[in-house]
Write an enzyme that holds these catalytic residues in place. Sequence first.
Site, PDB file in Angstrom:
ATOM      1  N   THR A 272       0.860  -1.194   0.000  1.00 57.93           N
ATOM      2  CA  THR A 272       0.000   0.000   0.000  1.00 57.93           C
ATOM      3  C   THR A 272       0.899   1.248   0.000  1.00 57.93           C
ATOM      4  O   THR A 272       2.105   1.149   0.236  1.00 57.93           O
ATOM      5  CB  THR A 272      -0.957   0.018   1.220  1.00 57.93           C
TER       6      THR A 272
ATOM      7  N   LYS B  25       7.535   1.864   2.828  1.00 59.31           N
ATOM      8  CA  LYS B  25       8.530   2.430   3.751  1.00 59.31           C
ATOM      9  C   LYS B  25       7.899   2.963   5.038  1.00 59.31           C
ATOM     10  O   LYS B  25       8.553   2.997   6.082  1.00 59.31           O
ATOM     11  CB  LYS B  25       9.259   3.607   3.068  1.00 59.31           C
TER      12      LYS B  25
ATOM     13  N   GLY C 293       6.301   5.483 -13.865  1.00 57.18           N
ATOM     14  CA  GLY C 293       5.697   4.779 -12.718  1.00 57.18           C
ATOM     15  C   GLY C 293       6.644   4.655 -11.544  1.00 57.18           C
ATOM     16  O   GLY C 293       6.398   3.883 -10.623  1.00 57.18           O
TER      17      GLY C 293
ATOM     18  N   GLU D 257       6.837   8.575  -6.502  1.00 53.34           N
ATOM     19  CA  GLU D 257       5.926   8.255  -5.403  1.00 53.34           C
ATOM     20  C   GLU D 257       4.547   8.802  -5.734  1.00 53.34           C
ATOM     21  O   GLU D 257       4.388   9.725  -6.539  1.00 53.34           O
ATOM     22  CB  GLU D 257       6.441   8.890  -4.097  1.00 53.34           C
TER      23      GLU D 257
ATOM     24  N   LYS E 113      14.608   6.211   3.146  1.00 52.40           N
ATOM     25  CA  LYS E 113      15.476   5.059   2.857  1.00 52.40           C
ATOM     26  C   LYS E 113      16.775   5.145   3.656  1.00 52.40           C
ATOM     27  O   LYS E 113      17.288   4.133   4.139  1.00 52.40           O
ATOM     28  CB  LYS E 113      15.771   4.986   1.357  1.00 52.40           C
TER      29      LYS E 113
HETATM   30  N1  LIG Z   1       6.356   2.349  -7.623  1.00 51.45           N
HETATM   31  C1  LIG Z   1       7.606   1.923  -7.379  1.00 51.45           C
HETATM   32  O1  LIG Z   1       8.442   1.797  -8.292  1.00 51.45           O
HETATM   33  C2  LIG Z   1       8.007   1.529  -5.967  1.00 51.45           C
HETATM   34  C3  LIG Z   1       9.302   1.036  -5.716  1.00 51.45           C
HETATM   35  C4  LIG Z   1       9.643   0.613  -4.418  1.00 51.45           C
HETATM   36  C5  LIG Z   1       8.703   0.718  -3.393  1.00 51.45           C
HETATM   37  N2  LIG Z   1       7.483   1.233  -3.659  1.00 51.45           N
HETATM   38  C6  LIG Z   1       6.489   1.279  -2.562  1.00 51.45           C
HETATM   39  O2  LIG Z   1       5.520   0.265  -2.831  1.00 51.45           O
HETATM   40  C7  LIG Z   1       4.247   0.660  -2.311  1.00 51.45           C
HETATM   41  C8  LIG Z   1       3.208   0.555  -3.422  1.00 51.45           C
HETATM   42  O3  LIG Z   1       3.547   1.464  -4.455  1.00 51.45           O
HETATM   43  P1  LIG Z   1       2.643   1.563  -5.770  1.00 51.45           P
HETATM   44  O4  LIG Z   1       3.374   2.441  -6.701  1.00 51.45           O
HETATM   45  O5  LIG Z   1       2.228   0.206  -6.206  1.00 51.45           O
HETATM   46  O6  LIG Z   1       1.342   2.331  -5.164  1.00 51.45           O
HETATM   47  P2  LIG Z   1      -0.076   2.512  -5.848  1.00 51.45           P
HETATM   48  O7  LIG Z   1       0.027   2.283  -7.316  1.00 51.45           O
HETATM   49  O8  LIG Z   1      -0.618   3.798  -5.336  1.00 51.45           O
HETATM   50  O9  LIG Z   1      -0.974   1.301  -5.258  1.00 51.45           O
HETATM   51  C9  LIG Z   1      -1.377   1.265  -3.927  1.00 51.45           C
HETATM   52  C10 LIG Z   1      -2.367   0.124  -3.730  1.00 51.45           C
HETATM   53  O10 LIG Z   1      -2.672   0.038  -2.328  1.00 51.45           O
HETATM   54  C11 LIG Z   1      -4.081  -0.110  -2.165  1.00 51.45           C
HETATM   55  N3  LIG Z   1      -4.484   0.421  -0.871  1.00 51.45           N
HETATM   56  C12 LIG Z   1      -4.388   1.679  -0.402  1.00 51.45           C
HETATM   57  N4  LIG Z   1      -4.883   1.749   0.848  1.00 51.45           N
HETATM   58  C13 LIG Z   1      -5.298   0.503   1.176  1.00 51.45           C
HETATM   59  C14 LIG Z   1      -5.902  -0.072   2.335  1.00 51.45           C
HETATM   60  N5  LIG Z   1      -6.158   0.652   3.402  1.00 51.45           N
HETATM   61  N6  LIG Z   1      -6.197  -1.396   2.298  1.00 51.45           N
HETATM   62  C15 LIG Z   1      -5.951  -2.150   1.214  1.00 51.45           C
HETATM   63  N7  LIG Z   1      -5.364  -1.660   0.086  1.00 51.45           N
HETATM   64  C16 LIG Z   1      -5.049  -0.351   0.070  1.00 51.45           C
HETATM   65  C17 LIG Z   1      -4.666   0.684  -3.310  1.00 51.45           C
HETATM   66  O11 LIG Z   1      -5.978   0.244  -3.539  1.00 51.45           O
HETATM   67  P3  LIG Z   1      -7.166   1.311  -3.789  1.00 51.45           P
HETATM   68  O12 LIG Z   1      -6.861   1.881  -5.138  1.00 51.45           O
HETATM   69  O13 LIG Z   1      -8.379   0.474  -3.726  1.00 51.45           O
HETATM   70  O14 LIG Z   1      -7.070   2.326  -2.680  1.00 51.45           O
HETATM   71  C18 LIG Z   1      -3.715   0.304  -4.446  1.00 51.45           C
HETATM   72  O15 LIG Z   1      -4.111  -0.927  -5.008  1.00 51.45           O
HETATM   73  C19 LIG Z   1       4.437   2.081  -1.770  1.00 51.45           C
HETATM   74  O16 LIG Z   1       4.567   2.015  -0.381  1.00 51.45           O
HETATM   75  C20 LIG Z   1       5.723   2.575  -2.429  1.00 51.45           C
HETATM   76  O17 LIG Z   1       6.420   3.496  -1.618  1.00 51.45           O
HETATM   77  C21 LIG Z   1       7.090   1.632  -4.903  1.00 51.45           C
END
Ligand SMILES: NC(=O)c1ccc[n+]([C@@H]2O[C@H](COP(=O)([O-])OP(=O)(O)OC[C@H]3O[C@@H](n4cnc5c(N)ncnc54)[C@H](OP(=O)(O)O)[C@@H]3O)[C@@H](O)[C@H]2O)c1
Length: 333
Positions: free
Chosen positions: A88, A117, A198, A201, A216
């Site tokens: 999330t 994080k 993508g 953040e 980090k």
């Molecule tokens: N993007 C990258 O390249 C990358 C790299 C390393 C780490 N990260 C980390 O990985 C995590 C995810 O990143 P992302 O880019 O995939 O984010 P994202 O595209 O915004 O996706 C977040 C997901 O979490 C769900 N969510 C939010 N609140 C929730 C809750 N209370 N209960 C259940 N599901 C919930 C959302 O569903 P809904 O749409 O239904 O709210 C959505 O499916 C983040 O913490 C980010 O810092 C990302």
Amino acid sequence: VGFGHVGKAFLGLVREKREWLKTHYSLELRLQALLVSAGGLFSESGITPRDFTEKAGPDLNLSSLWRPGLNVVSALGKTKPGIFVECTPSNIQTGEPGLTHIRDALKAGWHVVTANKGPLVVDLKGLRSLAGKNSLALKFSAAAAAALPTLDTALHSLAGAEILSIEGILNGTTNYVLTQMGEGTGYPEALREAQEKGIAEHDPRLDVEGWDTAAKTLIIGNSVLGLELALGDIKVEGITRIPPELPIRARQEGKAIKLLGRLGRSGGCWEAAVSPQLIERSHPLFGVNGTNKGISYTTDSMGTVTVTGGKSDPRGAAAAILKDIIHIFARVQ
Ligand SMILES: NC(=O)c1ccc[n+]([C@@H]2O[C@H](COP(=O)([O-])OP(=O)(O)OC[C@H]3O[C@@H](n4cnc5c(N)ncnc54)[C@H](OP(=O)(O)O)[C@@H]3O)[C@@H](O)[C@H]2O)c1
């Protein structure tokens, strides 16, 4: 939990590597629950790709397995403990919703792998203690610069060496923006390009104002060096105030401006800072460009060890999640 960029990339990668994981690690993964904010899918025998499509993020509720209101606690109670994967959004102020998710998973006897994080910034010590009490793994490679092996390098490859200082380019978005600015692209355009990849953040201010790098740096300092840093202990300066001509001039002079997260000792105490730095060609992180990242450990007995590269995007984060799962599986088997 979380079916956004990273959650989708993770499930795609597991599907792509299904046979390879079986052959190389005798590992077969079964997805039993997939949760988003409004509910989720659940199947004791395993959710298959036919139960959802990668494009069905907003349409998970069209699946026959959709259960409105299914949440982490109810899903955890439905099946024998396994590995809980947290994807999330990162909230580095409150840690939520991931902090509560991870606490609930550890209390219910699940190993945890998180890309998020927030919970680690807010309460790494508490989560580690909870995991330790229950003899469970808590792994977070994806939260500490995704595919770049920041933690594994320090904890495994540098075992026995004393780490004297750490410097890292830990954020792909800002490194991409600074690299593009050095080539003459304007800041807003370069940031837009990073967002299209993508890798930015959810809230890009976290990247460009330096807070993602600070998070980090904190996670690395607290897990590798055993520090107890809070975000407020880190002096943070981002890239938003860099005059556009500066990266261009640096490049013309054979130098580069990089946003560095740094941990070093001053007067016997560890200090952490994040700020843009003008670095020379001889600096170990000089050649780290675009969305690449890098980390450099200076040690007492192994010299300076630098690791660079590693994908910054959701696929790189997904690969780091998979690596952590493979390591947990190797330990518990
Ligand atoms: N993007 C990258 O390249 C990358 C790299 C390393 C780490 N990260 C980390 O990985 C995590 C995810 O990143 P992302 O880019 O995939 O984010 P994202 O595209 O915004 O996706 C977040 C997901 O979490 C769900 N969510 C939010 N609140 C929730 C809750 N209370 N209960 C259940 N599901 C919930 C959302 O569903 P809904 O749409 O239904 O709210 C959505 O499916 C983040 O913490 C980010 O810092 C990302």
